[in-house]
Design a protein around this motif. Sequence first.
Motif, PDB file in Angstrom:
ATOM      1  N   THR A 254     -18.655  43.783 -11.451  1.00 38.88           N
ATOM      2  CA  THR A 254     -18.528  42.735 -12.470  1.00 38.88           C
ATOM      3  C   THR A 254     -18.068  41.456 -11.797  1.00 38.88           C
ATOM      4  OG1 THR A 254     -17.907  44.405 -14.119  1.00 38.88           O
ATOM      5  CG2 THR A 254     -17.444  42.104 -14.649  1.00 38.88           C
ATOM      6  N   ASP A 255     -18.719  40.324 -12.124  1.00 38.49           N
ATOM      7  CA  ASP A 255     -18.358  39.074 -11.466  1.00 38.49           C
ATOM      8  C   ASP A 255     -17.212  38.353 -12.178  1.00 38.49           C
ATOM      9  OD1 ASP A 255     -19.371  37.773 -13.695  1.00 38.49           O
ATOM     10  OD2 ASP A 255     -21.178  37.031 -12.700  1.00 38.49           O
ATOM     11  N   ASP A 256     -16.912  37.147 -11.731  1.00 39.00           N
ATOM     12  CA  ASP A 256     -15.784  36.381 -12.272  1.00 39.00           C
ATOM     13  C   ASP A 256     -15.947  36.067 -13.757  1.00 39.00           C
ATOM     14  OD1 ASP A 256     -14.558  36.324  -9.819  1.00 39.00           O
ATOM     15  OD2 ASP A 256     -15.384  34.390  -9.235  1.00 39.00           O
ATOM     16  N   ASN A 257     -17.192  35.999 -14.214  1.00 35.14           N
ATOM     17  CA  ASN A 257     -17.460  35.659 -15.609  1.00 35.14           C
ATOM     18  C   ASN A 257     -17.624  36.877 -16.508  1.00 35.14           C
ATOM     19  OD1 ASN A 257     -17.521  32.819 -15.093  1.00 35.14           O
ATOM     20  ND2 ASN A 257     -19.551  33.075 -14.194  1.00 35.14           N
ATOM     21  N   GLY A 258     -17.327  38.057 -15.977  1.00 33.59           N
ATOM     22  CA  GLY A 258     -17.419  39.275 -16.770  1.00 33.59           C
ATOM     23  C   GLY A 258     -18.821  39.838 -16.878  1.00 33.59           C
ATOM     24  N   LYS A 259     -19.761  39.293 -16.135  1.00 34.38           N
ATOM     25  CA  LYS A 259     -21.129  39.815 -16.166  1.00 34.38           C
ATOM     26  C   LYS A 259     -21.230  41.039 -15.257  1.00 34.38           C
ATOM     27  CE  LYS A 259     -23.317  35.397 -17.256  1.00 34.38           C
ATOM     28  NZ  LYS A 259     -24.307  34.378 -16.839  1.00 34.38           N
ATOM     29  N   GLU A 260     -21.907  42.075 -15.780  1.00 33.65           N
ATOM     30  CA  GLU A 260     -22.003  43.337 -15.055  1.00 33.65           C
ATOM     31  C   GLU A 260     -23.365  43.483 -14.391  1.00 33.65           C
ATOM     32  OE1 GLU A 260     -21.158  46.362 -17.907  1.00 33.65           O
ATOM     33  OE2 GLU A 260     -19.019  45.907 -17.985  1.00 33.65           O
ATOM     34  N   TYR A 261     -23.338  44.075 -13.195  1.00 34.21           N
ATOM     35  CA  TYR A 261     -24.564  44.247 -12.419  1.00 34.21           C
ATOM     36  C   TYR A 261     -24.658  45.670 -11.874  1.00 34.21           C
ATOM     37  CZ  TYR A 261     -24.143  39.147 -12.414  1.00 34.21           C
ATOM     38  OH  TYR A 261     -24.000  37.843 -12.787  1.00 34.21           O
ATOM     39  N   GLU A 262     -25.886  46.072 -11.667  1.00 33.89           N
ATOM     40  CA  GLU A 262     -26.170  47.369 -11.043  1.00 33.89           C
ATOM     41  C   GLU A 262     -27.253  47.129  -9.997  1.00 33.89           C
ATOM     42  OE1 GLU A 262     -28.218  51.662 -12.295  1.00 33.89           O
ATOM     43  OE2 GLU A 262     -27.309  50.361 -13.824  1.00 33.89           O
ATOM     44  N   VAL A 263     -27.003  47.601  -8.784  1.00 32.04           N
ATOM     45  CA  VAL A 263     -27.929  47.348  -7.676  1.00 32.04           C
ATOM     46  C   VAL A 263     -28.267  48.672  -7.001  1.00 32.04           C
ATOM     47  CG1 VAL A 263     -28.303  46.065  -5.520  1.00 32.04           C
ATOM     48  CG2 VAL A 263     -26.860  45.077  -7.332  1.00 32.04           C
ATOM     49  N   TYR A 264     -29.546  48.878  -6.705  1.00 25.67           N
ATOM     50  CA  TYR A 264     -29.943  50.100  -6.001  1.00 25.67           C
ATOM     51  C   TYR A 264     -31.149  49.841  -5.115  1.00 25.67           C
ATOM     52  CZ  TYR A 264     -33.158  50.509 -10.032  1.00 25.67           C
ATOM     53  OH  TYR A 264     -34.102  50.271 -11.000  1.00 25.67           O
ATOM     54  N   PHE A 265     -31.397  50.775  -4.214  1.00 27.55           N
ATOM     55  CA  PHE A 265     -32.429  50.631  -3.183  1.00 27.55           C
ATOM     56  C   PHE A 265     -33.584  51.599  -3.426  1.00 27.55           C
ATOM     57  CE2 PHE A 265     -34.038  52.225   0.960  1.00 27.55           C
ATOM     58  CZ  PHE A 265     -34.630  51.055   1.428  1.00 27.55           C
ATOM     59  N   VAL A 266     -34.803  51.125  -3.194  1.00 30.05           N
ATOM     60  CA  VAL A 266     -35.995  51.962  -3.283  1.00 30.05           C
ATOM     61  C   VAL A 266     -36.766  51.807  -1.971  1.00 30.05           C
ATOM     62  CG1 VAL A 266     -38.168  52.436  -4.485  1.00 30.05           C
ATOM     63  CG2 VAL A 266     -36.151  51.691  -5.786  1.00 30.05           C
ATOM     64  N   LYS A 267     -36.947  52.887  -1.262  1.00 24.58           N
ATOM     65  CA  LYS A 267     -37.657  52.848   0.016  1.00 24.58           C
ATOM     66  C   LYS A 267     -39.136  52.561  -0.219  1.00 24.58           C
ATOM     67  CE  LYS A 267     -38.232  55.412   4.347  1.00 24.58           C
ATOM     68  NZ  LYS A 267     -37.734  54.249   5.127  1.00 24.58           N
ATOM     69  N   SER A 268     -39.720  51.728   0.615  1.00 27.93           N
ATOM     70  CA  SER A 268     -41.128  51.378   0.468  1.00 27.93           C
ATOM     71  C   SER A 268     -42.020  52.529   0.919  1.00 27.93           C
ATOM     72  CB  SER A 268     -41.453  50.125   1.286  1.00 27.93           C
ATOM     73  OG  SER A 268     -41.126  50.307   2.662  1.00 27.93           O
ATOM     74  N   ASP A 269     -43.140  52.691   0.229  1.00 33.90           N
ATOM     75  CA  ASP A 269     -44.124  53.722   0.566  1.00 33.90           C
ATOM     76  C   ASP A 269     -45.128  53.101   1.533  1.00 33.90           C
ATOM     77  OD1 ASP A 269     -45.861  55.815   0.712  1.00 33.90           O
ATOM     78  OD2 ASP A 269     -46.309  55.927  -1.434  1.00 33.90           O
TER      79      ASP A 269
END
Length: 377
Positions: free
Chosen positions: A287-302
């Motif tokens: 969550t950033d300074d402004n209270g916004k939530e994020y989700e980050v993930y990785f997908v391997k290239s085919d």
Amino acid sequence: MSKKKISKEKSIRRAKTMTEIVISLVLVGTGAFFIRNSFNHAKTIEPSPYVEENDIQIDDPEATTVPDPNQTIYESLAVDTKDKFRGDLILVNKEHQYFGGDEDLVSITDMNYENEIDCFSAVDSTYTILRNVYEPMTKMVQDFYDKYHNDTLIIYGSYRSSEFQQELYDADVSANGGEESSRVAKAGFSEHETGLAFDFSETENNDYQGTGDFEWINANCYKYGFIVRYTSSKEKITGFQNEPWHFRYVGIPHAFYMDMHDLCLEEYIDLIREHPYERLNDHLEFTDDNGKEYEVYFVKSDDGNEKTTVPVPAGVRYDISGNNVDGFIVTVYKGQKPIVEEEEVTTKAFEDTSEENTENSDGEENDNSEEDYSDEY
């Protein structure tokens, strides 16, 4: 009545009774015979193969599971595998080459003129940058000006072509009498070729060090999606010495996380790789300074196919960027609806400056004179 007559009647009744008994026994015996015969010829009926042996399950309306409204639903999106070389989070350094082309560039000077921006400038109209980077860069400088009323900032390094980067490299090799340059990146390995990076100078001393009033920019640039790409503490990782004037756009969520955890881009790319999509309960969330939530993930290239399947959230805003190495980074803006594409704002046209213009020069020392605006690499 005579005794003889009575005796005769008794004999007749006895005979009649015996006859009835015999007939009854015969009937009983015959019935028993048929019943036994029926059992002997009876067959066991096997269950029909078309009927399932399992009991029929009847749903209990009260036992129905209610879906979790906060659970993310993913759907598959086919993206071009080659797009792993594009995006705000591509890693370009001495080991990873930039395979560019078709960058959506705008002239900084022309855009400033059209938008009536006069709080900073560029060397001339040939200095260009990616269209999506111009707006946050301008907002950052405008906020800086509103705070300090300092209008001496000038863009002296921005996008440059691979051909121009090669010229800078060859010139540095020639000037130093060596076989390779330790100060200028080879063509294809400079962030400036992406259009995502720019360098500040200032018109009074021609030397931007991120001190004085300008310290505010270096401390707050993450709020606008920028990072100071090269710092002295990360020199062994990035391969470049401290460059307080060199800014790189990565997007607000990622700039925030890198700033809060003191990570350079190389470290951050490695970190995201440790949070693949398959580990649904271990995506990178913050969550950033402004209270916004994020989700980050990785997908391997085919890499064996033209398309790579990338799982993305349904009904939620997300971004996809290649990492220029081995896959894609998906950024989910939790709680935010997808952005509807708006019509592109008409801007003043400017000529293609890919060949005959002087662009911006390159070199290690931050000697930012009007005659030679150069940067580190």
